[in-house]
Design a protein around this motif. Structure first.
Motif, mmCIF file in Angstrom:
data_model
loop_
_atom_site.group_PDB
_atom_site.id
_atom_site.type_symbol
_atom_site.label_atom_id
_atom_site.label_comp_id
_atom_site.label_asym_id
_atom_site.label_seq_id
_atom_site.Cartn_x
_atom_site.Cartn_y
_atom_site.Cartn_z
ATOM 1 N N GLY A 37 0.786 -1.224 0.000
ATOM 2 C CA GLY A 37 0.000 0.000 0.000
ATOM 3 C C GLY A 37 0.814 1.268 0.000
ATOM 4 N N GLU A 38 2.146 1.145 -0.147
ATOM 5 C CA GLU A 38 3.049 2.295 -0.258
ATOM 6 C C GLU A 38 2.917 3.276 0.907
ATOM 7 O OE1 GLU A 38 3.753 3.731 -4.407
ATOM 8 O OE2 GLU A 38 2.080 2.395 -4.891
ATOM 9 N N ALA A 39 2.756 2.738 2.101
ATOM 10 C CA ALA A 39 2.550 3.587 3.276
ATOM 11 C C ALA A 39 3.678 4.588 3.475
ATOM 12 C CB ALA A 39 2.407 2.711 4.523
ATOM 13 N N GLN A 40 4.918 4.124 3.237
ATOM 14 C CA GLN A 40 6.070 5.004 3.470
ATOM 15 C C GLN A 40 6.108 6.177 2.503
ATOM 16 O OE1 GLN A 40 6.146 1.687 3.374
ATOM 17 N NE2 GLN A 40 6.676 1.185 5.483
ATOM 18 N N HIS A 41 5.301 6.120 1.452
ATOM 19 C CA HIS A 41 5.272 7.188 0.456
ATOM 20 C C HIS A 41 4.141 8.183 0.709
ATOM 21 C CE1 HIS A 41 7.181 4.037 -2.478
ATOM 22 N NE2 HIS A 41 7.992 4.383 -1.505
ATOM 23 N N LEU A 42 3.409 7.992 1.797
ATOM 24 C CA LEU A 42 2.237 8.817 2.074
ATOM 25 C C LEU A 42 2.479 9.747 3.254
ATOM 26 C CD1 LEU A 42 -0.584 6.093 1.874
ATOM 27 C CD2 LEU A 42 0.383 7.442 0.002
ATOM 28 N N SER A 43 1.863 10.920 3.199
ATOM 29 C CA SER A 43 1.845 11.801 4.363
ATOM 30 C C SER A 43 0.869 11.237 5.386
ATOM 31 C CB SER A 43 1.401 13.207 3.949
ATOM 32 O OG SER A 43 0.024 13.205 3.586
ATOM 33 N N HIS A 44 0.913 11.761 6.608
ATOM 34 C CA HIS A 44 -0.023 11.290 7.625
ATOM 35 C C HIS A 44 -1.468 11.584 7.211
ATOM 36 C CE1 HIS A 44 2.620 10.615 11.420
ATOM 37 N NE2 HIS A 44 3.250 10.255 10.320
ATOM 38 N N ASP A 45 -1.709 12.731 6.603
ATOM 39 C CA ASP A 45 -3.060 13.055 6.155
ATOM 40 C C ASP A 45 -3.520 12.101 5.060
ATOM 41 O OD1 ASP A 45 -3.417 15.116 7.942
ATOM 42 O OD2 ASP A 45 -2.815 16.690 6.530
ATOM 43 N N GLU A 46 -2.620 11.742 4.154
ATOM 44 C CA GLU A 46 -2.978 10.796 3.103
ATOM 45 C C GLU A 46 -3.261 9.422 3.673
ATOM 46 O OE1 GLU A 46 -0.703 12.359 -0.911
ATOM 47 O OE2 GLU A 46 0.484 11.353 0.651
ATOM 48 N N ARG A 47 -2.503 9.035 4.671
ATOM 49 C CA ARG A 47 -2.771 7.747 5.318
ATOM 50 C C ARG A 47 -4.192 7.725 5.888
ATOM 51 N NH1 ARG A 47 1.978 4.651 8.247
ATOM 52 N NH2 ARG A 47 3.770 5.141 6.960
ATOM 53 N N LYS A 48 -4.558 8.777 6.600
ATOM 54 C CA LYS A 48 -5.895 8.855 7.191
ATOM 55 C C LYS A 48 -6.971 8.841 6.101
ATOM 56 C CE LYS A 48 -4.779 12.469 9.784
ATOM 57 N NZ LYS A 48 -4.899 13.579 10.767
ATOM 58 N N GLN A 49 -6.702 9.550 5.016
ATOM 59 C CA GLN A 49 -7.672 9.590 3.920
ATOM 60 C C GLN A 49 -7.880 8.206 3.310
ATOM 61 O OE1 GLN A 49 -6.530 12.105 0.616
ATOM 62 N NE2 GLN A 49 -8.420 11.709 -0.513
ATOM 63 N N ALA A 50 -6.796 7.469 3.119
ATOM 64 C CA ALA A 50 -6.904 6.135 2.522
ATOM 65 C C ALA A 50 -7.695 5.192 3.416
ATOM 66 C CB ALA A 50 -5.512 5.575 2.253
ATOM 67 N N ILE A 51 -7.490 5.290 4.719
ATOM 68 C CA ILE A 51 -8.228 4.438 5.657
ATOM 69 C C ILE A 51 -9.710 4.789 5.640
ATOM 70 C CG2 ILE A 51 -8.473 3.711 8.061
ATOM 71 C CD1 ILE A 51 -5.489 4.715 8.409
ATOM 72 N N SER A 52 -10.012 6.070 5.766
ATOM 73 C CA SER A 52 -11.407 6.523 5.790
ATOM 74 C C SER A 52 -12.127 6.160 4.495
ATOM 75 C CB SER A 52 -11.472 8.034 6.003
ATOM 76 O OG SER A 52 -10.944 8.407 7.256
ATOM 77 N N LEU A 53 -11.431 6.352 3.373
ATOM 78 C CA LEU A 53 -12.026 6.044 2.071
ATOM 79 C C LEU A 53 -12.360 4.562 1.968
ATOM 80 C CD1 LEU A 53 -12.802 6.955 -0.790
ATOM 81 C CD2 LEU A 53 -10.415 6.579 -1.466
ATOM 82 N N THR A 54 -11.481 3.716 2.456
ATOM 83 C CA THR A 54 -11.725 2.275 2.416
ATOM 84 C C THR A 54 -12.908 1.897 3.293
ATOM 85 O OG1 THR A 54 -9.371 1.847 2.005
ATOM 86 C CG2 THR A 54 -10.694 0.009 2.838
ATOM 87 N N ARG A 55 -12.929 2.405 4.521
ATOM 88 C CA ARG A 55 -14.007 2.076 5.441
ATOM 89 C C ARG A 55 -15.350 2.597 4.914
ATOM 90 N NH1 ARG A 55 -14.682 -1.916 8.289
ATOM 91 N NH2 ARG A 55 -16.455 -1.938 6.874
ATOM 92 N N GLU A 56 -15.367 3.811 4.423
ATOM 93 C CA GLU A 56 -16.608 4.406 3.925
ATOM 94 C C GLU A 56 -17.126 3.671 2.692
ATOM 95 O OE1 GLU A 56 -15.545 8.448 3.325
ATOM 96 O OE2 GLU A 56 -15.361 8.880 5.476
ATOM 97 N N THR A 57 -16.207 3.278 1.810
ATOM 98 C CA THR A 57 -16.602 2.559 0.601
ATOM 99 C C THR A 57 -17.242 1.226 0.962
ATOM 100 O OG1 THR A 57 -14.829 3.597 -0.691
ATOM 101 C CG2 THR A 57 -15.763 1.556 -1.565
ATOM 102 N N LEU A 58 -16.644 0.524 1.898
ATOM 103 C CA LEU A 58 -17.205 -0.748 2.343
ATOM 104 C C LEU A 58 -18.580 -0.562 2.984
ATOM 105 C CD1 LEU A 58 -13.985 -2.308 3.917
ATOM 106 C CD2 LEU A 58 -15.168 -3.139 1.868
ATOM 107 N N ASP A 59 -18.684 0.410 3.867
ATOM 108 C CA ASP A 59 -19.940 0.626 4.583
ATOM 109 C C ASP A 59 -21.071 1.020 3.640
ATOM 110 O OD1 ASP A 59 -18.636 0.028 6.914
ATOM 111 O OD2 ASP A 59 -18.455 2.108 7.601
#
Length: 312
Positions: free
Chosen positions: A50-72
């Motif tokens: 998931g290229e975590a080391q290439h992401l800012s902290h804000d991008e990390r949070k966005q990717a998590i939220s986007l995944t959870r919201e898409t599933l829900d």
């Protein structure tokens, strides 16, 4: 006491970018939905793929939220979101765990820091994981992947010692060591400490050794096939299981020879109708046009044919 993730098939999802290395939201959502529709138990956001080391902290949070919201939003509330949170310091890892919790993650997968491998003594490794678990608002899991931690490879004694912590509830073993899987899994049941194989070529062998399932990159390409293997294995259909495991083993090797993360994205974008093979530098983007000339691609085509014809 904190509970481990349930047994099953998990996927360290690739993260799709556009040509400017910005999030491709449409492709990310399409990928999450295809994985969920394929029957996975959970999605690992910001694993090694998931290229975590290439992401800012804000991008990390966005990717998590986007995944959870898409599933829900699609009715997949039962699909877990686990997050890779291992930073290069204890302080940062604690912050990443807090962010993951707020963004909707159920568990954190914590990679051992590897920038200073000679200084990561056994005492330092154990202290790191315990201090992170002490502070984490969600249960943590130990991620053992020597390939991305400068060769640091936690043995079964270390994993079992860490497993005594009430907030450390599992491990992903990407070292491919079946003996280690068996030693841990035969000591601790998956109901209290979940031991997952981190590679598809060790998938069924890990199940036979007592693992809780798999968290593997190849699931990005063939989620239904991995889920089918798990179901057949539980039904005791050994001959069918081993035939499919042979395909997964060859395909796992082939995928590693096609270009890693960029190669997986190239395969997905070519065969499933979404996304592009862009990665963030210094990684190399995949090249769909080069797939046909790669000698390992024939096995991937067999895998994709089996995936598209797989009935769950």
């Amino acid at each position: 006491m904190a509970a481990p993730p349930p047994p099953g098939v998990y996927v360290p999802a690739v993260l799709f970018f556009d040509e400017n290395e910005e999030f491709d939201i449409t492709a990310i959502k399409a990928h999450v939905l295809r994985l969920a529709e394929g029957g996975v138990t959970g999605i690992l956001v910001q694993g090694s793929n998931g290229e975590a080391q290439h992401l800012s902290h804000d991008e990390r949070k966005q990717a998590i939220s986007l995944t959870r919201e898409t599933l829900d939003q699609a009715g997949f509330q039962n699909v877990l979101v686990i997050v890779g949170t291992g930073g290069q310091s204890t302080r940062e890892t604690k912050k990443l765990n807090e962010d993951a919790h707020k963004a909707g993650a159920s568990h954190a997968l914590v990679l051992t820091p590897g920038v200073w491998p000679k200084l990561m003594t056994l005492d330092n490794i154990v202290r790191f994981h315990r201090e992170v678990a002490d502070a984490s608002p969600i249960p943590t899991m130990i991620y053992n992947f020597p390939g991305v931690t400068a060769g640091i490879d936690l043995d079964s004694d270390t994993v079992l010692a860490l497993a005594t912590h009430p907030n450390i509830v599992g491990t992903k073993l990407s070292c491919g060591n079946i003996g280690k899987i068996q030693r841990v899994a035969s000591t601790l049941p998956s109901s209290s400490f979940a031991t997952f194989s981190g590679r598809s070529d060790a998938y069924v062998h890990g199940l036979n050794a007592g693992s809780a399932g798999v968290i593997a990159a190849l699931v990005n390409i063939a989620p239904k096939l991995h889920v089918k293997v798990y179901r057949l294995w539980k039904e005791g259909k050994a001959e069918e299981v081993m035939a499919l495991q042979a395909l997964l083993g060859h395909a796992d090797w082939a995928a590693s020879k096609i270009g890693g993360i960029g190669g997986i994205k190239a395969i997905v974008s070519t065969h499933f109708g979404y996304g592009q093979p862009f990665v963030r530098g210094p990684l190399k983007s995949g090249n769909p046009e080069a797939l046909d000339v790669n000698p390992h691609y024939k096995v991937i085509l067999q895998l994709i044919d089996a995936e598209k014809n797989c009935e769950l």
